[in-house]
Write a protein that holds these residues in place. Sequence first.
Motif, PDB file in Angstrom:
ATOM      1  N   TYR A   1       0.858  -1.192   0.147  1.00 48.23           N
ATOM      2  CA  TYR A   1       0.014  -0.227  -0.020  1.00 48.23           C
ATOM      3  C   TYR A   1       0.991   1.280   0.124  1.00 48.23           C
ATOM      4  O   TYR A   1       2.084   1.255   0.320  1.00 48.23           O
ATOM      5  CB  TYR A   1      -0.847   0.090   1.103  1.00 48.23           C
ATOM      6  CG  TYR A   1      -0.410   0.096   2.465  1.00 48.23           C
ATOM      7  CD1 TYR A   1       0.076   1.480   3.171  1.00 48.23           C
ATOM      8  CD2 TYR A   1       0.189  -1.078   3.195  1.00 48.23           C
ATOM      9  CE1 TYR A   1       0.434   1.440   4.414  1.00 48.23           C
ATOM     10  CE2 TYR A   1       0.630  -0.934   4.566  1.00 48.23           C
ATOM     11  CZ  TYR A   1       1.078   0.371   5.024  1.00 48.23           C
ATOM     12  OH  TYR A   1       1.430   0.722   6.370  1.00 48.23           O
TER      13      TYR A   1
ATOM     14  N   LYS B   1      -1.086   7.210   1.787  1.00 48.54           N
ATOM     15  CA  LYS B   1      -2.719   7.332   1.729  1.00 48.54           C
ATOM     16  C   LYS B   1      -3.231   6.738   2.984  1.00 48.54           C
ATOM     17  O   LYS B   1      -4.561   6.479   2.928  1.00 48.54           O
ATOM     18  CB  LYS B   1      -3.233   6.583   0.415  1.00 48.54           C
ATOM     19  CG  LYS B   1      -2.769   7.035  -0.705  1.00 48.54           C
ATOM     20  CD  LYS B   1      -3.305   6.406  -1.921  1.00 48.54           C
ATOM     21  CE  LYS B   1      -2.901   7.148  -3.268  1.00 48.54           C
ATOM     22  NZ  LYS B   1      -3.305   6.524  -4.445  1.00 48.54           N
ATOM     23  N   GLY B   2      -2.463   6.250   3.954  1.00 46.00           N
ATOM     24  CA  GLY B   2      -3.198   5.829   5.110  1.00 46.00           C
ATOM     25  C   GLY B   2      -2.141   4.766   5.700  1.00 46.00           C
ATOM     26  O   GLY B   2      -1.037   4.460   5.453  1.00 46.00           O
TER      27      GLY B   2
ATOM     28  N   SER C   1     -10.534  -4.952   7.851  1.00 45.88           N
ATOM     29  CA  SER C   1     -11.246  -3.790   7.384  1.00 45.88           C
ATOM     30  C   SER C   1     -10.272  -2.454   7.108  1.00 45.88           C
ATOM     31  O   SER C   1     -10.056  -1.905   6.103  1.00 45.88           O
ATOM     32  CB  SER C   1     -12.210  -3.233   8.175  1.00 45.88           C
ATOM     33  OG  SER C   1     -12.140  -2.812   9.571  1.00 45.88           O
ATOM     34  N   ALA C   2      -9.291  -2.143   8.125  1.00 47.27           N
ATOM     35  CA  ALA C   2      -8.298  -1.269   8.059  1.00 47.27           C
ATOM     36  C   ALA C   2      -7.470  -1.589   7.009  1.00 47.27           C
ATOM     37  O   ALA C   2      -6.879  -0.707   6.326  1.00 47.27           O
ATOM     38  CB  ALA C   2      -7.645  -1.161   9.248  1.00 47.27           C
TER      39      ALA C   2
ATOM     40  N   LYS D   1      -7.956  -3.233   4.215  1.00 49.53           N
ATOM     41  CA  LYS D   1      -8.745  -3.068   2.824  1.00 49.53           C
ATOM     42  C   LYS D   1      -9.028  -1.620   2.626  1.00 49.53           C
ATOM     43  O   LYS D   1      -8.840  -1.394   1.209  1.00 49.53           O
ATOM     44  CB  LYS D   1     -10.037  -3.774   3.007  1.00 49.53           C
ATOM     45  CG  LYS D   1     -10.139  -5.507   3.085  1.00 49.53           C
ATOM     46  CD  LYS D   1     -11.264  -6.062   3.276  1.00 49.53           C
ATOM     47  CE  LYS D   1     -11.095  -7.306   3.312  1.00 49.53           C
ATOM     48  NZ  LYS D   1     -12.513  -7.865   3.568  1.00 49.53           N
ATOM     49  N   GLU D   2      -8.988  -0.897   3.445  1.00 51.53           N
ATOM     50  CA  GLU D   2      -9.127   0.516   3.342  1.00 51.53           C
ATOM     51  C   GLU D   2      -7.693   1.117   2.834  1.00 51.53           C
ATOM     52  O   GLU D   2      -7.930   2.053   1.766  1.00 51.53           O
ATOM     53  CB  GLU D   2      -9.444   1.677   4.669  1.00 51.53           C
ATOM     54  CG  GLU D   2     -10.794   1.272   5.139  1.00 51.53           C
ATOM     55  CD  GLU D   2     -11.048   1.818   6.398  1.00 51.53           C
ATOM     56  OE1 GLU D   2     -10.285   2.955   6.597  1.00 51.53           O
ATOM     57  OE2 GLU D   2     -11.851   1.568   7.106  1.00 51.53           O
ATOM     58  N   VAL D   3      -6.707   0.692   3.082  1.00 54.57           N
ATOM     59  CA  VAL D   3      -5.353   1.347   2.514  1.00 54.57           C
ATOM     60  C   VAL D   3      -5.071   0.816   1.345  1.00 54.57           C
ATOM     61  O   VAL D   3      -4.388   1.215   0.417  1.00 54.57           O
ATOM     62  CB  VAL D   3      -4.230   1.060   3.357  1.00 54.57           C
ATOM     63  CG1 VAL D   3      -4.461   2.068   4.706  1.00 54.57           C
ATOM     64  CG2 VAL D   3      -3.713  -0.305   3.558  1.00 54.57           C
TER      65      VAL D   3
ATOM     66  N   ALA E   1      -7.475   0.216  -0.857  1.00 51.71           N
ATOM     67  CA  ALA E   1      -8.471   0.648  -1.924  1.00 51.71           C
ATOM     68  C   ALA E   1      -7.976   1.958  -2.669  1.00 51.71           C
ATOM     69  O   ALA E   1      -7.196   2.671  -2.527  1.00 51.71           O
ATOM     70  CB  ALA E   1      -9.742   1.139  -1.053  1.00 51.71           C
TER      71      ALA E   1
END
Length: 136
Positions: free
Chosen positions: A69, A73-74, A129-130, A132-134, A136
């Motif tokens: 990632y 972006k996170g 979930s965290a 998957k967010e980074v 995306a």
Amino acid sequence: PIPSPGSQKVSLTNSEDVASLLASVLNNEDAAIEQRFFNCGTDDLVSYDEVASMCAEAAGVSDFTIEHYDPTKGKAKFPFRLTDFYVAPDAAKAKLGWGGPKSSLKSDLGWYYDGYKSRGGADKELDLSADKEVLA
């Protein structure tokens, strides 16, 4: 996921090696008092991608993809450092006569994963979930 590019170098040290370094001050108490601080690590540096591959091998997984990632972006859930992170045990070897680490991450991961499975870790549901967010 691993922060891009995945080539960041780390040293992961077995607790038995840490204990042997702590005991090595008895080899030369004067040097230990004079130096006061010693780094405990391994000379075997590995990249995040190599650690991921060794973990997959220890788990018996041959078909896998390492996902990276963009750290700008996170942040993923696991607290990876974004740069190389390791220490050199040179002073402990030179001043205390410490023989250095005896363990190998690759061989340690086998028994570590076996312990993880025996505690039911492989059967637990993970919240990704965290991660998957980074990605995306």
